[in-house]
Motif scaffolding. Structure first.
Motif, PDB file in Angstrom:
ATOM      1  N   ILE A  25     -95.463  25.202  46.929  1.00 42.14           N
ATOM      2  CA  ILE A  25     -96.830  24.695  47.023  1.00 42.14           C
ATOM      3  C   ILE A  25     -97.422  24.462  45.632  1.00 42.14           C
ATOM      4  O   ILE A  25     -98.495  23.902  45.511  1.00 42.14           O
ATOM      5  CB  ILE A  25     -97.732  25.643  47.837  1.00 42.14           C
ATOM      6  N   GLN A  26     -96.703  24.868  44.601  1.00 44.96           N
ATOM      7  CA  GLN A  26     -97.173  24.708  43.233  1.00 44.96           C
ATOM      8  C   GLN A  26     -96.381  23.610  42.532  1.00 44.96           C
ATOM      9  O   GLN A  26     -95.209  23.392  42.826  1.00 44.96           O
ATOM     10  CB  GLN A  26     -97.011  26.019  42.477  1.00 44.96           C
ATOM     11  N   LEU A  27     -97.025  22.932  41.593  1.00 42.65           N
ATOM     12  CA  LEU A  27     -96.400  21.897  40.778  1.00 42.65           C
ATOM     13  C   LEU A  27     -96.570  22.261  39.302  1.00 42.65           C
ATOM     14  O   LEU A  27     -97.437  23.069  38.968  1.00 42.65           O
ATOM     15  CB  LEU A  27     -97.064  20.541  41.029  1.00 42.65           C
ATOM     16  N   PRO A  28     -95.787  21.652  38.426  1.00 41.53           N
ATOM     17  CA  PRO A  28     -96.035  21.867  36.994  1.00 41.53           C
ATOM     18  C   PRO A  28     -97.452  21.424  36.640  1.00 41.53           C
ATOM     19  O   PRO A  28     -97.979  20.483  37.238  1.00 41.53           O
ATOM     20  CB  PRO A  28     -95.001  20.968  36.312  1.00 41.53           C
ATOM     21  N   PRO A  29     -98.067  22.075  35.647  1.00 42.12           N
ATOM     22  CA  PRO A  29     -99.462  21.767  35.298  1.00 42.12           C
ATOM     23  C   PRO A  29     -99.595  20.546  34.382  1.00 42.12           C
ATOM     24  O   PRO A  29    -100.157  20.617  33.291  1.00 42.12           O
ATOM     25  CB  PRO A  29     -99.912  23.047  34.593  1.00 42.12           C
ATOM     26  N   ASN A  64     -84.456  20.623  32.013  1.00 40.53           N
ATOM     27  CA  ASN A  64     -84.201  22.047  32.189  1.00 40.53           C
ATOM     28  C   ASN A  64     -84.185  22.324  33.688  1.00 40.53           C
ATOM     29  O   ASN A  64     -84.948  21.711  34.439  1.00 40.53           O
ATOM     30  CB  ASN A  64     -85.281  22.878  31.510  1.00 40.53           C
ATOM     31  N   LEU A  65     -83.327  23.231  34.105  1.00 41.01           N
ATOM     32  CA  LEU A  65     -83.128  23.508  35.532  1.00 41.01           C
ATOM     33  C   LEU A  65     -83.394  24.963  35.869  1.00 41.01           C
ATOM     34  O   LEU A  65     -83.064  25.856  35.090  1.00 41.01           O
ATOM     35  CB  LEU A  65     -81.677  23.219  35.925  1.00 41.01           C
ATOM     36  N   LEU A  66     -83.940  25.183  37.057  1.00 43.26           N
ATOM     37  CA  LEU A  66     -83.992  26.508  37.661  1.00 43.26           C
ATOM     38  C   LEU A  66     -83.319  26.376  39.016  1.00 43.26           C
ATOM     39  O   LEU A  66     -83.730  25.532  39.828  1.00 43.26           O
ATOM     40  CB  LEU A  66     -85.430  27.006  37.828  1.00 43.26           C
ATOM     41  N   ILE A  67     -82.288  27.180  39.258  1.00 44.89           N
ATOM     42  CA  ILE A  67     -81.498  27.079  40.482  1.00 44.89           C
ATOM     43  C   ILE A  67     -81.530  28.430  41.180  1.00 44.89           C
ATOM     44  O   ILE A  67     -81.322  29.478  40.550  1.00 44.89           O
ATOM     45  CB  ILE A  67     -80.035  26.695  40.175  1.00 44.89           C
ATOM     46  N   PHE A  68     -81.798  28.410  42.484  1.00 52.40           N
ATOM     47  CA  PHE A  68     -81.827  29.650  43.256  1.00 52.40           C
ATOM     48  C   PHE A  68     -81.550  29.327  44.721  1.00 52.40           C
ATOM     49  O   PHE A  68     -81.586  28.167  45.128  1.00 52.40           O
ATOM     50  CB  PHE A  68     -83.177  30.365  43.104  1.00 52.40           C
ATOM     51  N   ASN A  71     -92.803  25.702  27.751  1.00 53.32           N
ATOM     52  CA  ASN A  71     -92.748  26.903  28.603  1.00 53.32           C
ATOM     53  C   ASN A  71     -92.147  26.616  29.979  1.00 53.32           C
ATOM     54  O   ASN A  71     -92.634  27.106  30.994  1.00 53.32           O
ATOM     55  CB  ASN A  71     -94.137  27.520  28.767  1.00 53.32           C
ATOM     56  N   THR A  72     -91.087  25.839  30.027  1.00 46.78           N
ATOM     57  CA  THR A  72     -90.576  25.411  31.324  1.00 46.78           C
ATOM     58  C   THR A  72     -89.999  26.538  32.162  1.00 46.78           C
ATOM     59  O   THR A  72     -90.110  26.495  33.377  1.00 46.78           O
ATOM     60  CB  THR A  72     -89.537  24.289  31.177  1.00 46.78           C
ATOM     61  N   SER A  73     -89.370  27.548  31.566  1.00 47.01           N
ATOM     62  CA  SER A  73     -88.806  28.613  32.399  1.00 47.01           C
ATOM     63  C   SER A  73     -89.911  29.318  33.172  1.00 47.01           C
ATOM     64  O   SER A  73     -89.774  29.564  34.372  1.00 47.01           O
ATOM     65  CB  SER A  73     -87.996  29.606  31.568  1.00 47.01           C
ATOM     66  N   GLU A  74     -91.019  29.616  32.512  1.00 46.29           N
ATOM     67  CA  GLU A  74     -92.128  30.299  33.184  1.00 46.29           C
ATOM     68  C   GLU A  74     -92.734  29.430  34.275  1.00 46.29           C
ATOM     69  O   GLU A  74     -93.050  29.910  35.360  1.00 46.29           O
ATOM     70  CB  GLU A  74     -93.193  30.682  32.156  1.00 46.29           C
ATOM     71  N   ILE A  75     -92.909  28.150  33.989  1.00 48.21           N
ATOM     72  CA  ILE A  75     -93.464  27.215  34.976  1.00 48.21           C
ATOM     73  C   ILE A  75     -92.558  27.144  36.201  1.00 48.21           C
ATOM     74  O   ILE A  75     -93.019  27.238  37.338  1.00 48.21           O
ATOM     75  CB  ILE A  75     -93.641  25.809  34.363  1.00 48.21           C
ATOM     76  N   LEU A  76     -91.255  26.971  35.978  1.00 49.34           N
ATOM     77  CA  LEU A  76     -90.323  26.826  37.106  1.00 49.34           C
ATOM     78  C   LEU A  76     -90.216  28.103  37.926  1.00 49.34           C
ATOM     79  O   LEU A  76     -90.102  28.039  39.152  1.00 49.34           O
ATOM     80  CB  LEU A  76     -88.951  26.370  36.601  1.00 49.34           C
ATOM     81  N   VAL A  77     -90.279  29.264  37.293  1.00 49.32           N
ATOM     82  CA  VAL A  77     -90.254  30.524  38.045  1.00 49.32           C
ATOM     83  C   VAL A  77     -91.514  30.643  38.896  1.00 49.32           C
ATOM     84  O   VAL A  77     -91.444  31.052  40.070  1.00 49.32           O
ATOM     85  CB  VAL A  77     -90.078  31.740  37.100  1.00 49.32           C
ATOM     86  N   GLU A  78     -92.666  30.283  38.363  1.00 48.89           N
ATOM     87  CA  GLU A  78     -93.909  30.311  39.156  1.00 48.89           C
ATOM     88  C   GLU A  78     -93.794  29.392  40.361  1.00 48.89           C
ATOM     89  O   GLU A  78     -94.227  29.737  41.463  1.00 48.89           O
ATOM     90  CB  GLU A  78     -95.093  29.877  38.305  1.00 48.89           C
ATOM     91  N   ILE A  79     -93.233  28.203  40.152  1.00 45.20           N
ATOM     92  CA  ILE A  79     -93.060  27.257  41.265  1.00 45.20           C
ATOM     93  C   ILE A  79     -92.104  27.840  42.306  1.00 45.20           C
ATOM     94  O   ILE A  79     -92.387  27.790  43.509  1.00 45.20           O
ATOM     95  CB  ILE A  79     -92.553  25.900  40.750  1.00 45.20           C
TER      96      ILE A  79
END
Length: 117
Positions: A3-7, A83-87, A104-112
């Protein structure tokens, strides 16, 4: 879906289901981009875990524990531009990608990732 997007501002978004012959590349993609700011590009890819994409340890920069106790891997090395976040969650593999020029992409992607319920 998260429900969240990058800012960052986006001007366009679209999604599509992929269902080619066979099951290997089945999945869903959603892309958000800004026509005037090329660095404002974000994509979500979702596929069944049985057809997951595996990443070699050399491509993994960090691992994160998500709020639901799943582990996410973060990679800046798998691509020269994103940059990728995979889970994995509930039988699906999620790949969140964002342009490297967004800070700060790692923090943004983890929040998403944590916004998926």
């Amino acid at each position: 879906m998260p429900i969240q997007l990058p800012p960052v501002p986006f001007t366009h978004n679209y999604g599509r289901f992929n269902n080619p012959e066979g099951k290997l590349n089945d999945g869903f993609e959603a892309e958000y981009f800004n026509k005037a700011l090329s660095e404002n590009n974000y994509m979500i890819r979702v596929r069944p875990v049985e057809n997951r994409i595996k990443f070699k340890k050399g491509f993994i920069d960090q691992t994160f524990k998500l709020n639901d106790e799943n582990t996410a891997i973060y990679s800046t090395k798998a691509s020269s531009v994103i940059n990728l976040l995979i889970f994995e969650k509930d039988g699906w593999q999620y790949m969140l990608s964002v342009d490297k020029r967004i800070s700060n992409t790692s923090e943004i992607l983890v929040e998403i990732a944590n916004s998926i319920k």
